[in-house]
Design an enzyme around this catalytic site. Structure first.
Site, PDB file in Angstrom:
ATOM      1  N   SER A 238      39.520   6.499 -17.575  1.00  0.00           N
ATOM      2  CA  SER A 238      38.857   5.814 -16.632  1.00  0.00           C
ATOM      3  C   SER A 238      37.765   5.442 -15.496  1.00  0.00           C
ATOM      4  CB  SER A 238      40.536   5.450 -15.784  1.00  0.00           C
ATOM      5  OG  SER A 238      39.815   6.529 -14.738  1.00  0.00           O
ATOM      6  N   LYS A 239      37.364   4.563 -15.230  1.00  0.00           N
ATOM      7  CA  LYS A 239      35.769   4.878 -14.506  1.00  0.00           C
ATOM      8  C   LYS A 239      35.770   6.037 -13.676  1.00  0.00           C
ATOM      9  CE  LYS A 239      34.346   0.312 -15.549  1.00  0.00           C
ATOM     10  NZ  LYS A 239      34.076  -1.583 -15.410  1.00  0.00           N
ATOM     11  N   ARG A 240      37.132   6.338 -12.956  1.00  0.00           N
ATOM     12  CA  ARG A 240      37.027   7.844 -12.424  1.00  0.00           C
ATOM     13  C   ARG A 240      36.817   8.796 -12.659  1.00  0.00           C
ATOM     14  NH1 ARG A 240      41.764  10.457 -12.334  1.00  0.00           N
ATOM     15  NH2 ARG A 240      42.967   9.014 -14.065  1.00  0.00           N
TER      16      ARG A 240
END
Ligand code: GLU
Length: 463
Positions: A238-240
């Protein structure tokens, strides 16, 4: 018997950019087809009209182009084929493999309340056709209620679904629009797709899609559902975790060839081979090499692969990658002078850089204009003593042949006459030529810059 030519496809839903997972899926399909003289097709699943803007589609095409994945023919628009999807659904209804369903959403909800945890069974499934009203209706697949549907997946093995757990899926909604699941099957069939390589989030869909193939008597393609990419911590990417868009990797300056190599290794392996070129990847890529466990994104490994590709790349290819990087990051293209100075240094710069911005940073001396502005450290080096040495050097360089051996001999002589080692006189030369204290070797810079520019920069520094 000869097997039919391989046809693969990449079928992205436009979301605004090409996700790294999508890029890998596209790459696997491309490698599989290209390694077998097959076709690699592109279908844009643009039925969600709100999201499917021309810009969102262009972003995906752009990503594929950057990655160097060429597709055969024009991209197919799924939305544009809605009439064909409807035609097939109606033909299935006529053939009795699908039926009209007149239940309203409220009726379905009421049925579900009475039959918790059971897939919906329409009362119209076995209704006498004579009782069908002349009213709007959906078209549902008349799926088998008994037995099992088995997907022989090239990655997951045999995956069995109980048919009584799968409802009669809607093929055509009452407003006449096809469902996504139906559209995919009709499109893949019409496009002649022989191998479907895609994320394993579509594995359950494969069971329902297989039922549509069977209902139409169409040959089932080979399925290979690949585990999704995970972040370094083993959780779904994910973007994190960092960059998830392919364009972000392009902007970080990883060459496309390195991304192809790295993404190919992400979930697929060929023995212990980590570093390879396109020809090897095409020759080696096979479904049997795809792992069952999710691959983890590893930024260190990517850096390493990238460094290998930067070093191994020919000058023309490298300059091409650089031009792409500059344009992708909104920087001006290199001028003729910059290219003329950078090119002779490429063989040296390649060995020192893992990414394109690192290469541009190492090669900065070739890109700057006179007068060179020294940074603080370089300015500190250029004291009176150093300037004296630079003066001696400038004088000695006036009539020398501009070749490495001759330049080295002169520098050595100047160092000795000042009672210094070569290293000591290199520092002010670096400062004068590059405005920095950390640079490629002074001889590499002199050779790349040429006599006039070198002498001019040395003179500027002593003025
Ligand atoms: N459009 C789907 C997606 O972007 C892929 C469908 C498929 O490959 O069958 O996830």
């Amino acid at each position: 018997m000869q097997s039919p030519p391989v046809v693969t496809r990449f079928a992205p839903s436009p979301t605004g950019y090409l996700h790294i997972g999508g890029a890998r899926t596209a790459l696997f399909n491309w490698l599989y087809a290209r390694g077998r003289g097959g076709k690699f097709l592109l279908r844009i699943e643009d039925t969600d009209r709100a999201r499917s803007t021309p810009e969102a589609t262009e972003a995906i095409l752009q990503g594929l182009r950057w990655l160097g994945l060429d597709w055969d023919g024009e991209p197919v628009s799924q939305f544009a084929r809605a009439e064909r999807h409807a035609e097939v659904a109606r033909a299935m209804m006529a053939a009795g493999t699908a039926y009209p369903c007149y239940t309203t959403p409220a009726e379905i909800e009421a049925w579900r309340a009475e039959n918790p945890n059971r897939p919906f069974v329409s009362p119209w499934r076995d209704a006498d056709p004579a009782t069908r009203p002349d009213a709007p209706h959906a078209i549902r697949l008349k799926a088998p209620r008994e037995g099992v549907t088995v997907i022989h997946d090239e990655v997951q093995g045999d995956v069995t679904f109980r048919n009584d757990q799968l409802d009669d899926m809607v093929l055509l909604r009452s407003d006449g629009t096809p469902t996504y699941m139906h559209a995919v099957v009709v499109d893949d069939h019409d496009m002649g797709v022989t191998h479907i390589i895609r994320g394993d989030d579509h594995l359950t869909n494969a069971a329902r899609q297989a039922q549509v193939y069977a209902a139409n008597g169409w040959a089932l393609p080979v399925f290979a559902h690949i585990p999704l990419i995970h972040g370094p911590d083993g959780k779904k990417l994910s973007k994190r975790h960092g960059a998830v868009g392919l364009h972000e990797y392009a902007a970080m300056g990883y060459p496309a060839s390195a991304m192809r190599n790295y993404l190919a290794r992400l979930g697929w392996s060929h023995g212990d081979d980590e570093l390879f070129d396109d020809a090897q990847a095409r020759a080696w890529f096979d479904l049997s090499g795809i792992g069952k466990a999710p691959a983890r994104l590893d930024f260190k490994k990517l850096e390493h692969v990238s460094g290998h590709h930067v070093a191994a790349m020919g000058d023309v290819a490298l300059l091409d990658e650089l031009a792409g990087f500059l344009s992708a990051t909104g920087q001006p293209a290199l001028t003729g002078t910059q290219l003329a100075r950078l090119t002779p240094a490429l063989s040296v710069l390649k060995q020192k850089s893992r990414t394109l911005p690192q290469l541009l940073d190492q090669g900065r001396f070739a890109l700057i204009e006179r007068p060179v502005q020294p940074d603080d450290k370089a300015a500190a080096v250029l004291d009176t003593v150093s300037k004296g040495i630079l003066n001696d050097l400038t004088a000695a360089l006036q009539n020398v042949i501009w070749a490495r051996d001759d330049l080295e001999a002169i520098a050595q002589r100047i160092a000795e006459s000042n009672g210094l080692g070569l290293g000591k006189i290199a520092a002010p030369v670096r400062a004068a030529l590059a405005g920095r204290t950390s640079t490629p070797s002074i001889f590499d810079m002199m050779l790349a810059l040429g006599r006039d520019e070198t002498l001019a920069r040395l003179a500027d520094a002593t003025a």
